[in-house]
Design an enzyme around this catalytic site. Structure first.
Site, PDB file in Angstrom:
ATOM      1  N   LYS A  13     -28.397 -23.966  -0.663  1.00  0.00           N
ATOM      2  CA  LYS A  13     -28.817 -24.013   0.743  1.00  0.00           C
ATOM      3  C   LYS A  13     -30.135 -23.268   0.941  1.00  0.00           C
ATOM      4  CE  LYS A  13     -24.995 -22.010   2.255  1.00  0.00           C
ATOM      5  NZ  LYS A  13     -24.043 -21.970   1.119  1.00  0.00           N
ATOM      6  N   ARG A  86     -19.714 -20.949   9.754  1.00  0.00           N
ATOM      7  CA  ARG A  86     -18.813 -20.924   8.601  1.00  0.00           C
ATOM      8  C   ARG A  86     -17.362 -21.116   8.979  1.00  0.00           C
ATOM      9  NH1 ARG A  86     -20.494 -17.543   3.661  1.00  0.00           N
ATOM     10  NH2 ARG A  86     -22.669 -17.325   4.120  1.00  0.00           N
ATOM     11  N   ARG A 120     -27.240 -16.420 -10.655  1.00  0.00           N
ATOM     12  CA  ARG A 120     -28.389 -16.247  -9.760  1.00  0.00           C
ATOM     13  C   ARG A 120     -28.775 -14.777  -9.619  1.00  0.00           C
ATOM     14  NH1 ARG A 120     -26.047 -18.164  -3.878  1.00  0.00           N
ATOM     15  NH2 ARG A 120     -24.816 -16.311  -3.515  1.00  0.00           N
ATOM     16  N   ARG A 153     -27.254  -9.794  -6.664  1.00  0.00           N
ATOM     17  CA  ARG A 153     -26.649  -9.351  -5.412  1.00  0.00           C
ATOM     18  C   ARG A 153     -25.318  -8.673  -5.684  1.00  0.00           C
ATOM     19  NH1 ARG A 153     -26.584 -14.556  -1.649  1.00  0.00           N
ATOM     20  NH2 ARG A 153     -24.536 -13.706  -1.175  1.00  0.00           N
ATOM     21  N   ARG A 164     -15.137 -15.777  -1.508  1.00  0.00           N
ATOM     22  CA  ARG A 164     -16.010 -16.549  -0.620  1.00  0.00           C
ATOM     23  C   ARG A 164     -15.762 -18.042  -0.764  1.00  0.00           C
ATOM     24  NH1 ARG A 164     -20.140 -13.438  -3.045  1.00  0.00           N
ATOM     25  NH2 ARG A 164     -21.795 -14.937  -2.724  1.00  0.00           N
TER      26      ARG A 164
HETATM   27  P1  ADP Z   1     -22.985 -17.021   0.121  1.00  0.00           P
HETATM   28  O1  ADP Z   1     -23.383 -18.365   0.654  1.00  0.00           O
HETATM   29  O2  ADP Z   1     -23.189 -16.889  -1.350  1.00  0.00           O
HETATM   30  O3  ADP Z   1     -21.589 -16.622   0.506  1.00  0.00           O
HETATM   31  P2  ADP Z   1     -24.669 -15.662   2.122  1.00  0.00           P
HETATM   32  O4  ADP Z   1     -25.937 -14.983   1.773  1.00  0.00           O
HETATM   33  O5  ADP Z   1     -24.762 -16.894   2.931  1.00  0.00           O
HETATM   34  O6  ADP Z   1     -23.951 -15.913   0.717  1.00  0.00           O
HETATM   35  O7  ADP Z   1     -23.704 -14.647   2.883  1.00  0.00           O
HETATM   36  C1  ADP Z   1     -23.403 -13.381   2.372  1.00  0.00           C
HETATM   37  C2  ADP Z   1     -22.335 -12.693   3.232  1.00  0.00           C
HETATM   38  O8  ADP Z   1     -22.839 -12.467   4.567  1.00  0.00           O
HETATM   39  C3  ADP Z   1     -21.044 -13.472   3.455  1.00  0.00           C
HETATM   40  O9  ADP Z   1     -20.131 -13.330   2.391  1.00  0.00           O
HETATM   41  C4  ADP Z   1     -20.540 -12.853   4.769  1.00  0.00           C
HETATM   42  O10 ADP Z   1     -19.940 -11.610   4.552  1.00  0.00           O
HETATM   43  C5  ADP Z   1     -21.800 -12.619   5.545  1.00  0.00           C
HETATM   44  N1  ADP Z   1     -22.107 -13.794   6.394  1.00  0.00           N
HETATM   45  C6  ADP Z   1     -23.147 -14.645   6.252  1.00  0.00           C
HETATM   46  N2  ADP Z   1     -23.111 -15.612   7.176  1.00  0.00           N
HETATM   47  C7  ADP Z   1     -21.995 -15.382   7.931  1.00  0.00           C
HETATM   48  C8  ADP Z   1     -21.379 -16.030   9.026  1.00  0.00           C
HETATM   49  N3  ADP Z   1     -21.891 -17.153   9.558  1.00  0.00           N
HETATM   50  N4  ADP Z   1     -20.234 -15.507   9.530  1.00  0.00           N
HETATM   51  C9  ADP Z   1     -19.704 -14.404   9.012  1.00  0.00           C
HETATM   52  N5  ADP Z   1     -20.211 -13.743   7.977  1.00  0.00           N
HETATM   53  C10 ADP Z   1     -21.352 -14.212   7.424  1.00  0.00           C
END
Ligand code: ADP
Ligand code: ZN
Length: 207
Positions: A13, A86, A120, A153, A164
């Site tokens: 993404k 999400r 990654r 990360r 996740r």
């Molecule tokens: P990934 O897609 O690998 O899970 P992201 O960088 O998108 O990683 O998100 C990292 C973390 O940030 C998530 O695991 C969550 O804790 C938080 N997060 C990101 N976007 C949201 C969201 N829309 N709602 C709730 N928590 C979020």
């Protein structure tokens, strides 16, 4: 246009959002990145989000709504959402408040997703992304761009990533079903090269 990129962890993404932003001049809104910046800068928001993120949990909706609304309000020329929504509640909030033109679903198996996330890494100084499977830095551990240190990360460990991915199937798929009912979804198979994926996305959103 206002676009959502949605897909499992490791589906690319962020990579595609950056390329699309460059082409169209839209604003890239990525909730995960906003949280990580706030954690680095030790802001109040960062402190609130940190423990959830490190465990692979979702940050509470009320916190997420604030940062998303704020970012969308600053986007005058279209936006790409990456990492939001999400779950079903976030989806309803979004559609009640903002206009969405297309939802691009990036499809990848769980197996491949885990493999990609575990590979990654990025640069500690300039943020450039690498993947040890297909886009390694020239010298191990050192950024090609700026000589900075390559890091992983904190939440890209096996326990947090599995959690996740489970959340993706349990919660994010409900959001995808909802968007599908509204006929907003276009699907892209992402088990191919970055440029090929980008061309397919462009073709499908311009349709
Ligand atoms: P990934 O897609 O690998 O899970 P992201 O960088 O998108 O990683 O998100 C990292 C973390 O940030 C998530 O695991 C969550 O804790 C938080 N997060 C990101 N976007 C949201 C969201 N829309 N709602 C709730 N928590 C979020
Ligand atoms: Zn760098």
């Amino acid at each position: 246009m206002n676009i959502i990129l949605i897909g499992i962890q490791g589906s690319g993404k962020g990579t595609q959002a950056k390329l699309l932003t460059k082409k169209y001049g839209w604003k890239h809104i990525t909730t995960g990145e906003i949280f990580r910046e706030n954690i680095n800068q030790k802001t109040n928001l960062g402190l609130q989000a940190k423990s959830y993120i490190e465990k692979g949990e979702l940050v509470p909706d009320s916190i997420v709504y604030e940062i998303v609304s704020d970012a969308i309000q600053k986007a005058n020329n279209g936006f790409i959402l990456d990492g939001f929504p999400r779950n079903l509640e976030q989806t309803e909030f979004l559609l009640e408040n903002f206009k969405i033109d297309k939802v691009v679903l990036l499809e990848l198996s769980d197996e491949k997703a885990i493999e990609r996330v575990m590979a990654r890494v990025n640069c500690d100084s300039c943020g450039k992304d690498y993947n040890l499977l297909f886009s390694k830095p020239k010298n191990d551990g050192i950024c090609d761009n700026c000589g900075g240190k390559i890091v992983r990360r904190k939440d890209d460990n096996e326990i947090a990533i599995k959690k996740r991915i489970e959340k993706f199937h349990l919660e994010t798929e409900k959001a995808i079903d909802y968007f599908t009912e509204k006929k907003l979804v276009v699907k892209i198979d992402v088990s191919k090269g970055i440029n090929e994926i980008l061309s397919e996305i462009i073709a499908k959103i311009e349709q």
